[in-house]
Write an enzyme that holds these catalytic residues in place. Structure first.
Site, PDB file in Angstrom:
ATOM      1  N   ASN A   1       2.034 -11.690   9.703  1.00  9.20           N
ATOM      2  CA  ASN A   1       2.526 -11.421   8.348  1.00  9.20           C
ATOM      3  C   ASN A   1       2.992 -12.698   7.665  1.00  9.20           C
ATOM      4  O   ASN A   1       2.684 -12.956   6.494  1.00  9.20           O
ATOM      5  CB  ASN A   1       3.702 -10.438   8.403  1.00  9.20           C
ATOM      6  CG  ASN A   1       3.285  -9.020   8.718  1.00  9.20           C
ATOM      7  OD1 ASN A   1       2.104  -8.680   8.690  1.00  9.20           O
ATOM      8  ND2 ASN A   1       4.261  -8.178   9.012  1.00  9.20           N
TER       9      ASN A   1
ATOM     10  N   ARG B   1     -12.210  -1.500   2.796  1.00 16.10           N
ATOM     11  CA  ARG B   1     -12.227  -2.129   4.115  1.00 16.10           C
ATOM     12  C   ARG B   1     -12.819  -1.127   5.088  1.00 16.10           C
ATOM     13  O   ARG B   1     -12.314  -0.014   5.209  1.00 16.10           O
ATOM     14  CB  ARG B   1     -10.821  -2.500   4.591  1.00 16.10           C
ATOM     15  CG  ARG B   1     -10.070  -3.485   3.715  1.00 16.10           C
ATOM     16  CD  ARG B   1      -8.764  -3.904   4.395  1.00 16.10           C
ATOM     17  NE  ARG B   1      -7.805  -4.471   3.460  1.00 16.10           N
ATOM     18  CZ  ARG B   1      -7.806  -5.746   3.072  1.00 16.10           C
ATOM     19  NH1 ARG B   1      -8.724  -6.562   3.533  1.00 16.10           N
ATOM     20  NH2 ARG B   1      -6.886  -6.188   2.231  1.00 16.10           N
TER      21      ARG B   1
ATOM     22  N   ARG C   1      -9.182  -8.789   0.121  1.00 16.81           N
ATOM     23  CA  ARG C   1      -8.733 -10.045   0.706  1.00 16.81           C
ATOM     24  C   ARG C   1      -8.967 -10.097   2.212  1.00 16.81           C
ATOM     25  O   ARG C   1      -8.582  -9.212   2.954  1.00 16.81           O
ATOM     26  CB  ARG C   1      -7.253 -10.268   0.391  1.00 16.81           C
ATOM     27  CG  ARG C   1      -6.705 -11.586   0.926  1.00 16.81           C
ATOM     28  CD  ARG C   1      -5.255 -11.756   0.536  1.00 16.81           C
ATOM     29  NE  ARG C   1      -5.117 -12.012  -0.887  1.00 16.81           N
ATOM     30  CZ  ARG C   1      -4.056 -11.647  -1.599  1.00 16.81           C
ATOM     31  NH1 ARG C   1      -3.073 -10.998  -1.042  1.00 16.81           N
ATOM     32  NH2 ARG C   1      -3.987 -11.927  -2.879  1.00 16.81           N
TER      33      ARG C   1
ATOM     34  N   HIS D   1      -9.753  -0.113  -5.589  1.00 22.10           N
ATOM     35  CA  HIS D   1      -8.949   0.173  -4.402  1.00 22.10           C
ATOM     36  C   HIS D   1      -8.918   1.666  -4.081  1.00 22.10           C
ATOM     37  O   HIS D   1      -8.378   2.070  -3.051  1.00 22.10           O
ATOM     38  CB  HIS D   1      -7.525  -0.356  -4.639  1.00 22.10           C
ATOM     39  CG  HIS D   1      -6.687  -0.451  -3.416  1.00 22.10           C
ATOM     40  ND1 HIS D   1      -5.557   0.323  -3.228  1.00 22.10           N
ATOM     41  CD2 HIS D   1      -6.795  -1.223  -2.309  1.00 22.10           C
ATOM     42  CE1 HIS D   1      -5.004   0.024  -2.067  1.00 22.10           C
ATOM     43  NE2 HIS D   1      -5.736  -0.911  -1.491  1.00 22.10           N
TER      44      HIS D   1
ATOM     45  N   TYR E   1      -2.663   3.420  11.162  1.00 18.30           N
ATOM     46  CA  TYR E   1      -1.969   3.617   9.894  1.00 18.30           C
ATOM     47  C   TYR E   1      -1.663   5.098   9.671  1.00 18.30           C
ATOM     48  O   TYR E   1      -2.501   5.965   9.919  1.00 18.30           O
ATOM     49  CB  TYR E   1      -2.825   3.132   8.719  1.00 18.30           C
ATOM     50  CG  TYR E   1      -3.058   1.647   8.647  1.00 18.30           C
ATOM     51  CD1 TYR E   1      -2.700   0.789   9.681  1.00 18.30           C
ATOM     52  CD2 TYR E   1      -3.664   1.083   7.525  1.00 18.30           C
ATOM     53  CE1 TYR E   1      -2.923  -0.577   9.596  1.00 18.30           C
ATOM     54  CE2 TYR E   1      -3.894  -0.287   7.436  1.00 18.30           C
ATOM     55  CZ  TYR E   1      -3.520  -1.107   8.487  1.00 18.30           C
ATOM     56  OH  TYR E   1      -3.748  -2.457   8.393  1.00 18.30           O
TER      57      TYR E   1
ATOM     58  N   ARG F   1       8.127   1.138   2.563  1.00 15.92           N
ATOM     59  CA  ARG F   1       7.973   0.347   3.791  1.00 15.92           C
ATOM     60  C   ARG F   1       8.200  -1.134   3.543  1.00 15.92           C
ATOM     61  O   ARG F   1       8.862  -1.810   4.320  1.00 15.92           O
ATOM     62  CB  ARG F   1       6.570   0.542   4.385  1.00 15.92           C
ATOM     63  CG  ARG F   1       6.275  -0.412   5.544  1.00 15.92           C
ATOM     64  CD  ARG F   1       4.964  -0.100   6.210  1.00 15.92           C
ATOM     65  NE  ARG F   1       3.837  -0.138   5.317  1.00 15.92           N
ATOM     66  CZ  ARG F   1       3.141  -1.240   5.019  1.00 15.92           C
ATOM     67  NH1 ARG F   1       3.505  -2.412   5.529  1.00 15.92           N
ATOM     68  NH2 ARG F   1       2.097  -1.191   4.214  1.00 15.92           N
TER      69      ARG F   1
ATOM     70  N   HIS G   1       1.698   3.960   5.695  1.00 16.29           N
ATOM     71  CA  HIS G   1       0.765   3.476   4.682  1.00 16.29           C
ATOM     72  C   HIS G   1       0.538   4.478   3.555  1.00 16.29           C
ATOM     73  O   HIS G   1      -0.020   4.129   2.518  1.00 16.29           O
ATOM     74  CB  HIS G   1      -0.568   3.136   5.360  1.00 16.29           C
ATOM     75  CG  HIS G   1      -1.524   2.361   4.524  1.00 16.29           C
ATOM     76  ND1 HIS G   1      -2.669   2.913   3.993  1.00 16.29           N
ATOM     77  CD2 HIS G   1      -1.512   1.072   4.113  1.00 16.29           C
ATOM     78  CE1 HIS G   1      -3.324   1.992   3.306  1.00 16.29           C
ATOM     79  NE2 HIS G   1      -2.644   0.872   3.350  1.00 16.29           N
TER      80      HIS G   1
END
Length: 702
Positions: free
Chosen positions: A49, A377, A407, A437, A470, A566, A594
């Site tokens: 992270n 993704r 990304r 997204h 997730y 979160r 998530h």
């Protein structure tokens, strides 16, 4: 629409709030109730992270320093001062990281017979093994480079190097000043080397220390002094707007190469490094003083994910069996089941299989004519993409929107897109100014004379791998109120519908922001007029000031608001005259929280929404996102029970407070409530009387 109150409200700094979140990750590494190997994994997550934070966020702040003073003065914050505070807080966290590793985890590993040895503590028994491993596996991959300030050196992005001190030797002994060479620690090999076991003793070495032990073989003509770890992280942003021609896919391809040669974001070096060496590296690498960051003996500690486990399963989480969905069984096609009523799948507790089967069955169904999907993704060997390829091979019209600006997944997404294009799939690509997204799939099925639509809408990606990690929700529906709007979203993505009109979906950047504003303000009106009001809002990030101002105003109107955030939270709760009616917690546990869930009390007629979007400016204004209502009463009740557990968590929840102190929620009950474990019990069908947790409904706790 009502305008938000223009009083001076306070907001937490975005970057400092993120650092606070990463501190919660570090807390898990320090929690003795977490299995030992999982604590190592949390150290790895913290390190990963932090690396991304510097490559993206800190690099962006650093770029502001290059602005002219006039432009710099127009900013709402002082980037230089903020960078100093970031470095101060991160340094404190890294010190704590080292304390946790040295003083807690290493002794516990030793207590289980696992010992980390370095080049100074290799036993005679293992010396020959280490040298042979070096000669056979490591030495062929090494290409040392001597440092020369007259000839600039280049360090690969995020790679660990050893800066080696070399002393020339003549007949009188050591001569002159030391020279330095850079040796890359090869990432083609595992970062940790297990030495031959001796009884119950197991020894592990960093690959860095294997190289340190054998440096005399690498530099036989010099006397080797110290060897100090260094790492350069580069700016990871892709400056697509700088491309003057070509479509967006070409821009991405060109920009990918920039990532490896981007400007420095952070140069980490060992605290024990000689000053002369650091100064020389600065000149050779053309570094600024702000680039130089003190680090430890080892970098890239995200490699703790690969620490040898020696079969000691008792030091890790017990594997969890994926739960089968109670109604989406393989005995009937998914489209038949959801034609009767909506269904929600809860990951990672329940298997991702119904989503894959939904697409696989569409590929094999002769009545299906069209399949649409968005991909942001996907996993390396994606069953989702394979199903889409099978649909194309079966003669269906398949259209897939691929976000090639996701990304760090750009290259992978481009590879999949090229494969789909070759298979005849109509492949649509990113818009230049927007990321897509939203997580959507739509199947058009001929039923008699009618074309009926079935859809999947998710809070997380079409990714079987992350669906095991997730915590997300996915809705499967044939409700035309939803599917018609999904069809309109795909019309926009295909360029067929320039003026979108949505009745039930909230779609960014078109309607989502304004509709959320309206729902927040509606709660304030209900509260002022004495009707039931309240909000339960769960997301990954809360950053947008327009949203936050309206939440503050709703709080001042008497609306009780429960936040579960979160990560980043710029809203400051529990401030008199601003947010007295807002409480906020963050849950960090085994699974990554998530899901985005938004519940509005609405005068007693609760409105439930799931979404792909957080309440961040980028999601609301610069991405194509979808929030979708949960219309089925049974599915609402299912979500409500899960939210009840999240609100009641007093084991893994931390309070978000003005000081960003990450204080754990005070249990205050005889029984601890761990939301993730309790959710699994709930979805496994454990009777309420047998569950370990009893909680109240969220309306009663608002």
């Amino acid at each position: 629409m009502l305008q938000p109150n223009d009083r001076d409200y306070t907001y937490a700094d975005r970057e400092l709030s993120w650092i606070s979140f990463n501190g919660r990750v570090l807390q898990e590494a320090d929690d003795p109730t977490v299995p030992l190997f999982e604590r190592l994994a949390f150290l790895a997550i913290f390190s990963s992270n932090l690396d991304e934070f510097f490559r993206v966020r800190v690099a962006s702040l650093r770029s502001l320093l290059r602005l002219k003073k006039k432009k710099l003065g127009k900013l709402r914050m002082n980037p230089r001062r903020l960078l100093r505070e970031i470095h101060s807080k991160v340094s404190a966290q890294q010190e704590r990281f080292g304390d946790i590793f040295r003083d807690r985890i290493l002794p516990e590993l030793a207590g289980h017979g696992i010992h980390l040895v370095d080049e100074r503590s290799v036993s005679e028994e293992h010396a020959d093994f280490v040298r042979e491993y070096f000669r056979q596996r490591v030495r062929p991959l090494l290409d040392p480079v001597r440092l020369d300030p007259e000839s600039p050196s280049f360090l690969e992005d995020r790679q660990v190097y050893l800066s080696v001190e070399l002393w020339a030797v003549d007949e009188h002994g050591l001569a002159g000043r030391p020279a330095y060479a850079l040796v890359k620690v090869p990432d083609e090999l595992p970062r940790f080397v297990s030495l031959p076991e001796s009884g119950d003793r197991r020894e592990v070495m960093f690959l860095d220390d294997v190289i340190r032990f054998c440096l005399p073989e690498l530099f036989p003509d010099a006397d080797v002094g110290g060897a100090y770890a260094v790492k350069l992280s580069r700016d990871a942003e892709l400056y697509i707007e700088d491309e003057f021609s070509g479509n967006v896919v070409d821009a991405i391809r060109k920009s990918l190469s920039k990532r490896e040669t981007g400007v420095p974001a952070r140069f980490l070096y060992d605290l024990q490094s000689p000053y002369a060496m650091v100064a020389l590296l600065g000149r050779c690498l053309r570094l600024e003083d702000e680039d130089l960051i003190l680090g430890g003996r080892y970098h890239n500690l995200h490699d703790f994910h690969g620490f040898p486990r020696f079969g000691l399963t008792e030091l890790a989480h017990e594997p969890l069996e994926l739960l089968s969905h109670p109604t989406l069984s393989a005995r009937r096609p998914v489209h038949q089941i959801v034609s009767e009523r909506d269904r929600i799948v809860h990951f990672p507790y329940q298997a991702f299989d119904p989503v894959v089967r939904f697409l696989e069955e569409a590929a094999a169904d002769v009545a299906v004519e069209e399949v649409w999907a968005t991909l942001y993704r996907v996993s390396e060997d994606s069953a989702v993409v394979r199903a889409l390829l099978a649909a194309a091979e079966a003669g269906k019209t398949v259209r897939v929107f691929v976000e090639v600006k996701a990304r760090f997944d750009e290259a992978s997404n481009l590879r999949w897109a090229q494969r789909m294009e070759k298979a005849g799939i109509v492949t649509l690509y990113s818009f230049r100014d927007l990321k897509v997204h939203a997580k959507l799939a739509l199947v058009a099925r001929r039923e008699g004379r009618d074309l009926r639509y079935h859809a999947y809408l998710g809070t997380g990606n079409f990714n079987e791998k992350t669906a095991r990690i997730y915590a997300d929700h996915g809705l499967l529906t044939a409700d035309p109120r939803i599917t018609e709007d999904v069809r309109r979203v795909f019309g926009i993505l295909a360029g067929e519908d320039a003026e979108p009109a949505f009745e039930h979906l909230l779609v960014a950047p078109f309607t989502m922001r304004e509709r959320f504003y309206e729902m927040i303000e509606r709660e304030a009106t209900h509260a002022r007029e004495g009707r039931p009001a309240g909000m339960v809002l769960k997301m990954n990030g809360l950053e947008d000031e327009g949203i936050i101002r309206r939440l503050y105003d709703a709080s001042n109107a008497g609306v009780p608001i429960r936040l579960i955030v979160r990560g980043i939270c710029r809203l400051v709760p529990q401030v008199p005259g601003q947010s007295e009616n807002i409480t906020a917690t963050s849950i960090v546990d085994r699974h990554l929280e998530h899901a985005r869930v938004f519940v509005f009390r609405n005068g007693g007629e609760n409105a439930y929404y799931l979404a792909s979007a957080d309440w961040m400016t980028r999601n609301l204004s610069h991405r194509v996102e979808v929030a979708f209502p949960v219309l089925d009463p049974e599915m609402r009740q299912e979500l409500r029970r899960i939210l009840d557990l999240q609100i009641a968590d007093n084991v893994k929840a931390r309070r978000i407070d003005p000081e960003m102190s990450n204080v754990r929620v005070d249990p205050g009950q005889a029984t601890g409530v761990r939301a993730q474990a309790a959710t699994r019990e709930l979805l496994a069908g454990v009777p309420a009387s047998d569950r370990r947790t009893q909680v109240t409904r969220f309306e009663e706790t608002a």
